[in-house]
Scaffold this motif. Structure first.
Motif, PDB file in Angstrom:
ATOM      1  N   ARG A  55       0.819  -1.211   0.000  1.00 42.22           N
ATOM      2  CA  ARG A  55       0.000   0.000   0.000  1.00 42.22           C
ATOM      3  C   ARG A  55       0.857   1.268   0.000  1.00 42.22           C
ATOM      4  O   ARG A  55       0.553   2.240  -0.716  1.00 42.22           O
ATOM      5  CB  ARG A  55      -0.902  -0.025   1.235  1.00 42.22           C
ATOM      6  CG  ARG A  55      -1.727   1.229   1.468  1.00 42.22           C
ATOM      7  CD  ARG A  55      -2.660   1.032   2.657  1.00 42.22           C
ATOM      8  NE  ARG A  55      -3.344   2.269   3.001  1.00 42.22           N
ATOM      9  CZ  ARG A  55      -2.868   3.171   3.854  1.00 42.22           C
ATOM     10  NH1 ARG A  55      -1.694   2.962   4.440  1.00 42.22           N
ATOM     11  NH2 ARG A  55      -3.553   4.266   4.135  1.00 42.22           N
ATOM     12  N   ASN A  56       1.927   1.298   0.798  1.00 39.75           N
ATOM     13  CA  ASN A  56       2.743   2.512   0.896  1.00 39.75           C
ATOM     14  C   ASN A  56       3.366   2.882  -0.443  1.00 39.75           C
ATOM     15  O   ASN A  56       3.438   4.063  -0.803  1.00 39.75           O
ATOM     16  CB  ASN A  56       3.843   2.324   1.952  1.00 39.75           C
ATOM     17  CG  ASN A  56       3.289   2.316   3.361  1.00 39.75           C
ATOM     18  OD1 ASN A  56       2.197   2.823   3.611  1.00 39.75           O
ATOM     19  ND2 ASN A  56       4.022   1.726   4.285  1.00 39.75           N
TER      20      ASN A  56
ATOM     21  N   LEU B 272       0.760   4.493  -2.638  1.00 39.54           N
ATOM     22  CA  LEU B 272       0.457   5.860  -2.213  1.00 39.54           C
ATOM     23  C   LEU B 272       1.565   6.819  -2.655  1.00 39.54           C
ATOM     24  O   LEU B 272       1.298   7.942  -3.109  1.00 39.54           O
ATOM     25  CB  LEU B 272       0.285   5.917  -0.694  1.00 39.54           C
ATOM     26  CG  LEU B 272      -0.971   5.223  -0.141  1.00 39.54           C
ATOM     27  CD1 LEU B 272      -0.976   5.281   1.385  1.00 39.54           C
ATOM     28  CD2 LEU B 272      -2.239   5.871  -0.695  1.00 39.54           C
ATOM     29  N   ARG B 273       2.819   6.368  -2.534  1.00 43.25           N
ATOM     30  CA  ARG B 273       3.934   7.198  -2.989  1.00 43.25           C
ATOM     31  C   ARG B 273       3.840   7.417  -4.502  1.00 43.25           C
ATOM     32  O   ARG B 273       4.104   8.516  -5.007  1.00 43.25           O
ATOM     33  CB  ARG B 273       5.268   6.536  -2.643  1.00 43.25           C
ATOM     34  CG  ARG B 273       5.544   6.435  -1.156  1.00 43.25           C
ATOM     35  CD  ARG B 273       6.723   5.507  -0.883  1.00 43.25           C
ATOM     36  NE  ARG B 273       7.976   6.104  -1.285  1.00 43.25           N
ATOM     37  CZ  ARG B 273       8.738   6.846  -0.501  1.00 43.25           C
ATOM     38  NH1 ARG B 273       8.360   7.088   0.744  1.00 43.25           N
ATOM     39  NH2 ARG B 273       9.877   7.352  -0.933  1.00 43.25           N
TER      40      ARG B 273
ATOM     41  N   SER C 148       9.604   5.110  -5.598  1.00 47.17           N
ATOM     42  CA  SER C 148       8.299   5.497  -6.113  1.00 47.17           C
ATOM     43  C   SER C 148       8.254   5.133  -7.589  1.00 47.17           C
ATOM     44  O   SER C 148       9.175   4.515  -8.130  1.00 47.17           O
ATOM     45  CB  SER C 148       8.060   6.991  -5.901  1.00 47.17           C
ATOM     46  OG  SER C 148       6.734   7.348  -6.255  1.00 47.17           O
TER      47      SER C 148
ATOM     48  N   LYS D 213      12.538   0.439   1.588  1.00 46.32           N
ATOM     49  CA  LYS D 213      11.328   1.196   1.941  1.00 46.32           C
ATOM     50  C   LYS D 213      10.224   0.841   0.969  1.00 46.32           C
ATOM     51  O   LYS D 213      10.459   0.659  -0.217  1.00 46.32           O
ATOM     52  CB  LYS D 213      11.591   2.704   1.876  1.00 46.32           C
ATOM     53  CG  LYS D 213      12.572   3.208   2.888  1.00 46.32           C
ATOM     54  CD  LYS D 213      12.539   4.719   2.969  1.00 46.32           C
ATOM     55  CE  LYS D 213      13.002   5.359   1.694  1.00 46.32           C
ATOM     56  NZ  LYS D 213      13.009   6.844   1.761  1.00 46.32           N
ATOM     57  N   HIS D 214       9.013   0.742   1.465  1.00 43.75           N
ATOM     58  CA  HIS D 214       7.858   0.467   0.603  1.00 43.75           C
ATOM     59  C   HIS D 214       6.778   1.495   0.855  1.00 43.75           C
ATOM     60  O   HIS D 214       6.737   2.120   1.889  1.00 43.75           O
ATOM     61  CB  HIS D 214       7.301  -0.939   0.863  1.00 43.75           C
ATOM     62  CG  HIS D 214       8.273  -2.040   0.527  1.00 43.75           C
ATOM     63  ND1 HIS D 214       8.746  -2.238  -0.761  1.00 43.75           N
ATOM     64  CD2 HIS D 214       8.880  -2.956   1.312  1.00 43.75           C
ATOM     65  CE1 HIS D 214       9.584  -3.269  -0.767  1.00 43.75           C
ATOM     66  NE2 HIS D 214       9.687  -3.713   0.463  1.00 43.75           N
TER      67      HIS D 214
END
Length: 291
Positions: A80-81, A84-85, A134, A290-291
Protein backbone atom coordinates in the motif's frame (compact mmCIF):
# COMPACT_ATOMS: atom_id res chain seq x y z
CA UNK A 1 22.88 12.68 -4.79
CA UNK A 2 20.18 14.12 -2.53
CA UNK A 3 21.77 13.42 0.88
CA UNK A 4 21.69 17.11 1.84
CA UNK A 5 17.90 17.00 1.57
CA UNK A 6 17.70 14.29 4.24
CA UNK A 7 17.63 16.98 6.95
CA UNK A 8 14.14 17.87 5.73
CA UNK A 9 10.99 16.11 6.94
CA UNK A 10 10.40 12.87 4.95
CA UNK A 11 7.39 14.20 3.03
CA UNK A 12 9.21 17.40 1.99
CA UNK A 13 12.30 15.41 0.98
CA UNK A 14 10.26 12.98 -1.13
CA UNK A 15 8.26 15.80 -2.72
CA UNK A 16 11.40 17.68 -3.80
CA UNK A 17 13.03 14.52 -5.20
CA UNK A 18 9.79 13.69 -7.04
CA UNK A 19 9.69 17.20 -8.48
CA UNK A 20 13.28 16.99 -9.76
CA UNK A 21 12.71 13.53 -11.28
CA UNK A 22 9.43 14.58 -12.86
CA UNK A 23 10.99 17.68 -14.46
CA UNK A 24 13.53 15.51 -16.32
CA UNK A 25 10.83 12.99 -17.25
CA UNK A 26 8.53 15.74 -18.51
CA UNK A 27 11.28 17.28 -20.63
CA UNK A 28 11.93 13.97 -22.33
CA UNK A 29 8.28 13.11 -22.88
CA UNK A 30 6.79 16.49 -23.79
CA UNK A 31 9.65 18.54 -25.24
CA UNK A 32 11.24 15.74 -27.27
CA UNK A 33 9.24 12.52 -27.69
CA UNK A 34 5.70 13.87 -28.05
CA UNK A 35 6.81 16.34 -30.72
CA UNK A 36 8.64 13.79 -32.89
CA UNK A 37 6.01 11.12 -33.62
CA UNK A 38 7.53 8.17 -31.71
CA UNK A 39 5.57 5.02 -31.10
CA UNK A 40 5.55 5.15 -27.29
CA UNK A 41 6.00 2.28 -24.91
CA UNK A 42 4.11 1.77 -21.69
CA UNK A 43 0.39 2.15 -21.17
CA UNK A 44 0.16 4.98 -23.71
CA UNK A 45 1.41 2.70 -26.47
CA UNK A 46 -1.00 -0.10 -25.51
CA UNK A 47 -3.89 2.39 -25.42
CA UNK A 48 -3.09 3.64 -28.93
CA UNK A 49 -2.96 0.07 -30.28
CA UNK A 50 -6.33 -0.81 -28.72
CA UNK A 51 -7.90 2.44 -29.92
CA UNK A 52 -6.78 1.62 -33.46
CA UNK A 53 -9.09 -1.40 -33.37
CA UNK A 54 -11.80 0.13 -31.12
CA UNK A 55 -11.98 3.85 -32.08
CA UNK A 56 -15.01 4.44 -29.86
CA UNK A 57 -12.84 4.13 -26.73
CA UNK A 58 -11.02 7.31 -25.71
CA UNK A 59 -7.40 7.27 -24.59
CA UNK A 60 -8.44 8.52 -21.14
CA UNK A 61 -10.89 5.65 -20.66
CA UNK A 62 -8.38 3.10 -21.94
CA UNK A 63 -5.67 4.48 -19.66
CA UNK A 64 -8.01 4.14 -16.66
CA UNK A 65 -9.17 0.61 -17.60
CA UNK A 66 -5.62 -0.61 -18.14
CA UNK A 67 -4.35 0.90 -14.89
CA UNK A 68 -6.97 -0.76 -12.67
CA UNK A 69 -5.57 -4.32 -13.01
CA UNK A 70 -2.02 -2.93 -12.77
CA UNK A 71 -2.79 -1.23 -9.45
CA UNK A 72 -4.33 -4.45 -8.09
CA UNK A 73 -1.38 -6.50 -9.37
CA UNK A 74 1.18 -4.09 -7.88
CA UNK A 75 -0.65 -3.90 -4.54
CA UNK A 76 0.07 -7.55 -3.81
CA UNK A 77 3.76 -7.28 -4.70
CA UNK A 78 4.68 -3.74 -3.68
CA UNK A 79 2.27 -2.88 -0.88
CA UNK A 80 0.00 0.00 0.00
CA UNK A 81 2.74 2.51 0.90
CA UNK A 82 4.43 2.15 -2.48
CA UNK A 83 1.16 2.76 -4.31
CA UNK A 84 0.46 5.86 -2.21
CA UNK A 85 3.93 7.20 -2.99
CA UNK A 86 3.34 6.47 -6.68
CA UNK A 87 0.03 8.35 -6.62
CA UNK A 88 1.85 11.40 -5.26
CA UNK A 89 4.48 11.09 -8.01
CA UNK A 90 1.78 10.78 -10.68
CA UNK A 91 0.21 14.04 -9.47
CA UNK A 92 3.59 15.82 -9.54
CA UNK A 93 4.32 14.45 -13.02
CA UNK A 94 0.94 15.66 -14.30
CA UNK A 95 1.70 19.15 -12.98
CA UNK A 96 5.16 19.31 -14.55
CA UNK A 97 3.85 17.93 -17.86
CA UNK A 98 0.95 20.35 -18.13
CA UNK A 99 2.32 23.50 -16.50
CA UNK A 100 6.14 23.52 -16.65
CA UNK A 101 7.15 21.58 -19.76
CA UNK A 102 5.07 23.79 -22.12
CA UNK A 103 7.08 26.82 -20.91
CA UNK A 104 10.25 25.29 -22.40
CA UNK A 105 10.86 25.24 -26.19
CA UNK A 106 10.22 21.89 -27.84
CA UNK A 107 12.48 20.06 -30.30
CA UNK A 108 11.32 18.11 -33.36
CA UNK A 109 13.83 18.91 -36.13
CA UNK A 110 15.61 15.56 -36.04
CA UNK A 111 13.64 12.55 -34.73
CA UNK A 112 16.82 10.57 -34.03
CA UNK A 113 18.35 13.34 -31.88
CA UNK A 114 14.99 13.78 -30.17
CA UNK A 115 15.02 10.04 -29.36
CA UNK A 116 18.55 10.22 -27.96
CA UNK A 117 18.06 13.29 -25.76
CA UNK A 118 14.43 12.55 -24.91
CA UNK A 119 15.28 9.02 -23.82
CA UNK A 120 18.22 10.27 -21.76
CA UNK A 121 16.05 12.82 -19.94
CA UNK A 122 13.29 10.29 -19.26
CA UNK A 123 15.79 7.66 -18.08
CA UNK A 124 17.43 10.12 -15.69
CA UNK A 125 14.05 11.22 -14.35
CA UNK A 126 12.83 7.67 -13.84
CA UNK A 127 16.12 6.74 -12.20
CA UNK A 128 15.66 9.54 -9.65
CA UNK A 129 12.05 8.53 -9.03
CA UNK A 130 12.76 4.79 -8.75
CA UNK A 131 15.72 5.45 -6.44
CA UNK A 132 13.30 7.27 -4.16
CA UNK A 133 11.13 4.12 -4.01
CA UNK A 134 8.30 5.50 -6.11
CA UNK A 135 7.02 5.23 -9.70
CA UNK A 136 5.04 7.16 -12.29
CA UNK A 137 2.26 4.56 -12.35
CA UNK A 138 1.16 2.67 -15.47
CA UNK A 139 3.76 0.28 -16.83
CA UNK A 140 6.19 1.38 -14.09
CA UNK A 141 4.07 -0.65 -11.67
CA UNK A 142 4.75 -3.74 -13.78
CA UNK A 143 8.46 -2.86 -13.90
CA UNK A 144 8.71 -2.53 -10.11
CA UNK A 145 6.64 -5.69 -9.52
CA UNK A 146 8.84 -7.73 -11.88
CA UNK A 147 11.92 -6.29 -10.17
CA UNK A 148 10.51 -7.61 -6.90
CA UNK A 149 10.04 -11.05 -8.45
CA UNK A 150 13.37 -11.03 -10.35
CA UNK A 151 15.82 -8.92 -8.28
CA UNK A 152 18.77 -9.88 -10.49
CA UNK A 153 17.30 -7.92 -13.43
CA UNK A 154 17.96 -4.18 -13.60
CA UNK A 155 15.01 -1.79 -13.85
CA UNK A 156 16.38 -0.58 -17.18
CA UNK A 157 16.42 -4.09 -18.62
CA UNK A 158 12.83 -4.76 -17.54
CA UNK A 159 11.71 -1.41 -18.97
CA UNK A 160 13.45 -2.11 -22.28
CA UNK A 161 11.82 -5.54 -22.60
CA UNK A 162 8.30 -4.26 -21.88
CA UNK A 163 8.55 -1.12 -24.01
CA UNK A 164 10.32 -3.00 -26.81
CA UNK A 165 7.44 -5.47 -27.15
CA UNK A 166 4.86 -2.66 -27.16
CA UNK A 167 6.79 -0.57 -29.71
CA UNK A 168 7.23 -3.53 -32.06
CA UNK A 169 3.53 -4.38 -31.76
CA UNK A 170 2.67 -0.77 -32.59
CA UNK A 171 4.91 -0.95 -35.65
CA UNK A 172 2.93 -3.87 -37.04
CA UNK A 173 -0.38 -2.12 -36.30
CA UNK A 174 0.49 1.29 -37.76
CA UNK A 175 3.05 0.21 -40.36
CA UNK A 176 5.44 3.05 -39.49
CA UNK A 177 8.91 1.52 -39.44
CA UNK A 178 10.78 4.80 -38.87
CA UNK A 179 8.68 5.54 -35.81
CA UNK A 180 9.44 2.04 -34.50
CA UNK A 181 13.19 2.52 -35.00
CA UNK A 182 13.16 5.89 -33.23
CA UNK A 183 11.03 4.37 -30.49
CA UNK A 184 13.64 1.62 -30.00
CA UNK A 185 16.42 4.25 -29.83
CA UNK A 186 14.37 6.24 -27.32
CA UNK A 187 13.83 3.14 -25.15
CA UNK A 188 17.51 2.20 -25.36
CA UNK A 189 18.59 5.58 -24.00
CA UNK A 190 15.90 5.47 -21.32
CA UNK A 191 17.39 2.16 -20.21
CA UNK A 192 21.00 3.33 -20.31
CA UNK A 193 20.36 6.60 -18.47
CA UNK A 194 18.20 4.92 -15.83
CA UNK A 195 20.68 2.14 -15.06
CA UNK A 196 23.65 4.52 -15.15
CA UNK A 197 22.00 6.84 -12.65
CA UNK A 198 20.80 4.10 -10.31
CA UNK A 199 24.13 2.26 -10.26
CA UNK A 200 26.09 5.52 -10.12
CA UNK A 201 24.06 6.89 -7.22
CA UNK A 202 24.96 3.87 -5.09
CA UNK A 203 28.39 3.08 -6.53
CA UNK A 204 31.73 3.90 -5.00
CA UNK A 205 35.26 2.66 -4.45
CA UNK A 206 36.58 -0.31 -2.48
CA UNK A 207 40.16 0.22 -1.32
CA UNK A 208 42.37 -2.69 -0.27
CA UNK A 209 45.69 -1.62 1.26
CA UNK A 210 48.39 -4.23 1.89
CA UNK A 211 50.64 -2.95 4.67
CA UNK A 212 52.78 -3.85 7.70
CA UNK A 213 50.97 -1.27 9.84
CA UNK A 214 47.30 -2.13 9.51
CA UNK A 215 46.01 -0.96 12.88
CA UNK A 216 47.72 2.42 12.72
CA UNK A 217 46.65 2.99 9.12
CA UNK A 218 43.08 2.00 9.98
CA UNK A 219 43.00 4.65 12.73
CA UNK A 220 44.37 7.27 10.32
CA UNK A 221 41.64 6.44 7.78
CA UNK A 222 38.91 6.66 10.43
CA UNK A 223 40.28 9.99 11.68
CA UNK A 224 41.09 11.77 8.39
CA UNK A 225 38.75 10.17 5.84
CA UNK A 226 35.83 9.53 8.23
CA UNK A 227 35.37 5.99 6.95
CA UNK A 228 35.57 2.74 8.87
CA UNK A 229 38.06 0.06 7.89
CA UNK A 230 38.39 -3.71 8.29
CA UNK A 231 41.68 -5.55 8.97
CA UNK A 232 42.40 -8.88 7.28
CA UNK A 233 45.44 -11.03 8.04
CA UNK A 234 47.48 -11.93 4.96
CA UNK A 235 50.72 -13.68 4.00
CA UNK A 236 53.02 -12.80 1.10
CA UNK A 237 53.19 -15.80 -1.26
CA UNK A 238 56.82 -15.15 -2.25
CA UNK A 239 58.38 -13.91 1.01
CA UNK A 240 56.08 -15.67 3.46
CA UNK A 241 56.01 -12.46 5.52
CA UNK A 242 52.92 -11.62 7.52
CA UNK A 243 50.95 -8.63 6.21
CA UNK A 244 47.66 -6.93 6.93
CA UNK A 245 45.01 -5.87 4.44
CA UNK A 246 43.07 -2.75 5.34
CA UNK A 247 39.73 -2.84 3.47
CA UNK A 248 37.64 0.32 3.21
CA UNK A 249 34.48 1.21 1.23
CA UNK A 250 34.25 4.89 0.39
CA UNK A 251 32.87 7.39 -2.10
CA UNK A 252 34.70 8.56 -5.22
CA UNK A 253 35.15 11.97 -3.62
CA UNK A 254 36.93 10.44 -0.62
CA UNK A 255 39.43 8.46 -2.70
CA UNK A 256 42.01 11.30 -3.19
CA UNK A 257 42.04 11.90 0.58
CA UNK A 258 42.54 8.18 1.26
CA UNK A 259 45.40 8.04 -1.26
CA UNK A 260 47.11 10.94 0.52
CA UNK A 261 46.64 9.31 3.94
CA UNK A 262 48.17 6.03 2.73
CA UNK A 263 51.09 7.86 1.06
CA UNK A 264 51.87 9.87 4.20
CA UNK A 265 51.48 6.99 6.67
CA UNK A 266 53.10 4.10 4.77
CA UNK A 267 54.71 4.89 1.40
CA UNK A 268 55.63 1.19 1.05
CA UNK A 269 52.01 0.05 1.17
CA UNK A 270 50.23 -1.40 -1.86
CA UNK A 271 46.90 0.34 -2.59
CA UNK A 272 44.38 -1.51 -4.77
CA UNK A 273 41.19 0.33 -5.77
CA UNK A 274 38.09 -1.49 -7.06
CA UNK A 275 34.61 -0.37 -8.08
CA UNK A 276 31.49 -1.43 -6.20
CA UNK A 277 27.87 -0.98 -7.27
CA UNK A 278 26.12 -1.40 -3.94
CA UNK A 279 26.99 -1.69 -0.25
CA UNK A 280 24.47 -2.66 2.42
CA UNK A 281 24.91 -2.10 6.15
CA UNK A 282 25.69 0.59 8.72
CA UNK A 283 26.67 3.85 7.06
CA UNK A 284 25.43 2.69 3.65
CA UNK A 285 22.15 1.33 2.26
CA UNK A 286 19.70 -0.37 4.57
CA UNK A 287 19.16 -4.10 4.09
CA UNK A 288 15.41 -3.44 4.33
CA UNK A 289 13.84 -1.57 1.40
CA UNK A 290 11.33 1.20 1.94
CA UNK A 291 7.86 0.47 0.60
Amino acid sequence: MFRKLEVLPPFAHDLIVDFIGCIFTSLGLYNFASQSGFLPGGISGVSLIIQHYIPSLSLGVLNLLLNIPLVIFAFFFLGRNFLLRSMRTVVVLSITLDLLAPLIPTYSSNPFLAAVFGGSFVGLGLGIIFSNHSSTGGADLIVMSLKKLRPHLSLGTITMLIDGVIILAGGFVFGNIEAVLNGVVFTFFVTRAMDSYMSGAQAGKLAMIITDHGKGLGREIESKVQRGATLIDATGSYTGNKKEIVMCALSRQQLPKLRQVVTDFDPAALLIVLEYNEVFGTGFQSFVEKH
